[in-house]
Design an enzyme around this catalytic site. Structure first.
Site, PDB file in Angstrom:
ATOM      1  CG  HIS A  77      17.967  10.963 -62.845  1.00  0.00           C
ATOM      2  ND1 HIS A  77      18.075   9.695 -62.325  1.00  0.00           N
ATOM      3  CD2 HIS A  77      19.126  11.205 -63.491  1.00  0.00           C
ATOM      4  CE1 HIS A  77      19.253   9.188 -62.651  1.00  0.00           C
ATOM      5  NE2 HIS A  77      19.916  10.087 -63.363  1.00  0.00           N
TER       6      HIS A  77
ATOM      7  CG  ASP B 205      19.975   1.454 -69.261  1.00  0.00           C
ATOM      8  OD1 ASP B 205      20.765   2.057 -70.003  1.00  0.00           O
ATOM      9  OD2 ASP B 205      19.994   1.564 -68.021  1.00  0.00           O
TER      10      ASP B 205
ATOM     11  CB  SER C 128      21.419   5.118 -70.166  1.00  0.00           C
ATOM     12  OG  SER C 128      21.547   4.503 -68.918  1.00  0.00           O
TER      13      SER C 128
HETATM   14  N1  URA Z   1      23.871   6.917 -65.580  1.00  0.00           N
HETATM   15  C1  URA Z   1      23.002   6.158 -66.277  1.00  0.00           C
HETATM   16  O1  URA Z   1      21.941   5.807 -65.770  1.00  0.00           O
HETATM   17  N2  URA Z   1      23.329   5.781 -67.517  1.00  0.00           N
HETATM   18  C2  URA Z   1      24.483   6.140 -68.117  1.00  0.00           C
HETATM   19  O2  URA Z   1      24.693   5.784 -69.243  1.00  0.00           O
HETATM   20  C3  URA Z   1      25.369   6.931 -67.383  1.00  0.00           C
HETATM   21  C4  URA Z   1      25.043   7.314 -66.116  1.00  0.00           C
END
Ligand code: URA
Length: 434
Positions: A82, A161, A183
């Protein structure tokens, strides 16, 4: 249990129990705890922070709020990757086939772009016919057969989320390290990852502008991984300039393919090797990153990484001829040069402004409804530390619709910071958090 007591406890800086966190997340998802109480709770977290245990509980609860992908029918360690988001970042297009060629199964769901430039899935759509949606069984079968699949996010992943992020966005609580970390990690865990490699960008074009904040975010995510039993490594990489030279969807596919042929820009090759080496170690195909790197360099030199990309494209219905001959990818009608207005040495290139410049040409979405032009974008001819003379070409715009060219040019000129003195090259990677 009452939400108001949990908000007060967090406001006073006390550690919440797992049950209290579950109460808030489930209550919010199910509509029993209202927006205004969750907003107050998020603000209390923003000021008071969360312990590693609290953050892990929040992550797991959000991961469990929707679909959880079961990748267990795929043999081997499934390593996900990621990036916290960078301009010109096309590493997934390189890493997925390269790491698969090194023996690590890649079953990856990627996103579309939000602002600026497109996301991995938008980029893949530059290859005619490439199917970004596959039924779950086909996705798994493909990884078992050819070792790799790259698809868009489907189903109902981490709805808690999504709801909480939308609330944070309008209550000035996005920039909280435990909230960002939970998140990001909740989505990776719900997507079935056994192990995770994170590319945490730092610099002007990144979510985290300072190295200290980037390291703190990386540490929070690695701690979550440790708490929930997913090996996690975070690489802190530079975003004081875009990655590589090409920005825009088709153009980024072209640069990724060049990199798979061993002919890509040095920074893109190097970052792909560093991220890939950690993926190969976590995927148990090497014991050290040095050994992993040797394996990966070999997949480039012997063409097996590129072959794997062709297999991936073919399996997902894409036009392999476009991958074999990138001249067949979508190309814009016009090239327009952006010239330097002063002499100097490039000290930084504001990645965010470059992303907006590309978006103005149609490479990214200005609103959710915007349609991306897969052919357009930018070719940055000067990078940090390069000498520039007035009149030199800083960048070349690849344009179809000329209506916002001037605005785009201005953004690029403003993005280039020039210094009178020679500038040293920036490190590509600042730290690795394990
Ligand atoms: N990217 C995410 O997936 N979540 C966040 O809170 C900030 C950036």
């Amino acid at each position: 249990m009452r939400a108001v007591d949990i908000i007060q406890k967090k406001r006073e800086g006390k550690e919440l129990t797992p049950e209290e966190i579950t109460f808030m997340v489930r209550g919010y998802s199910e509509g029993n705890v209202p927006d205004y109480q969750v907003a107050a709770w998020a603000m209390a977290i923003y000021f008071q922070g969360m312990s590693a245990k609290e953050t892990a509980q929040l992550t797991l609860e959000m991961a469990k709020s929707g679909d959880q992908i079961d990748l267990s029918p795929i043999a081997g360690v499934k390593v996900d990757k990621h990036s916290t988001g960078g301009v010109g970042d096309k590493t997934t297009l390189i890493l997925a086939p390269m790491v698969a060629a090194a023996g690590v199964p890649v079953a990856k769901m990627s996103g579309r772009g939000l602002g600026h430039t497109g996301g991995t899935i938008d980029k893949l759509e530059a290859i005619a016919g490439y199917q970004v949606e596959l039924p779950r069984e086909t996705f798994i079968k493909q990884v078992n057969e050819i070792g790799v699949s790259l698809i868009g996010q489907s189903g109902n992943i981490t709805p808690a989320d999504k709801k909480l992020y939308a609330l944070r966005d309008v209550t000035a609580t996005v920039e909280s390290i435990p909230l960002i970390a939970s998140s990001v990690m909740s989505k990776k865990i719900a997507a079935g990852a056994d192990a995770i490699v994170l590319d945490v960008k730092t610099g002007s074009g990144a979510f985290m502008k300072t190295l200290d904040d980037s390291i703190a975010l990386a540490q929070a995510m690695v701690d979550i991984g440790t708490e929930v039993g997913r090996d996690t490594v975070a690489i802190i990489s530079d975003m004081d300039q875009p990655l590589g030279h090409l920005i825009g969807n088709g153009l980024e596919v072209e640069e990724a393919i060049a990199t798979l042929h061993g002919k890509g820009p040095e920074d893109l090759h190097e970052l792909s090797m560093i991220l890939g080496s950690h993926m190969v170690v976590l995927g148990k195909q090497a014991t050290t990153t040095e050994e992993a790197r040797e394996i990966l360099e070999k997949t480039i030199a012997d063409g097996s990484a590129f072959e794997r990309l062709k297999q991936l494209v073919e399996a997902q219905g894409g036009d392999v001829a476009m991958v074999e001959d990138t001249a067949k990818l979508p190309h814009a009608a016009k090239r327009i040069e952006v010239l330097a207005e002063n002499d100097g040495y490039v000290s930084s290139i504001e990645a965010e402004s470059i992303g907006i410049a590309a978006m103005l040409l149609g490479a990214g979405r200005e609103t959710k409804e915007s349609v991306i032009d897969l052919a357009v974008g930018l070719d940055l001819r000067k990078k940090v530390a390069d000498e520039v003379k007035k009149g030199d070409v800083l960048a070349i715009l690849h344009v179809n619709d000329e209506s916002r060219v001037e605005e785009s040019k201005q953004r690029i000129i403003q993005a280039y910071q020039l210094s009178a003195e020679p500038v040293e090259e920036k490190p590509l990677v600042y730290a690795i958090v394990t």
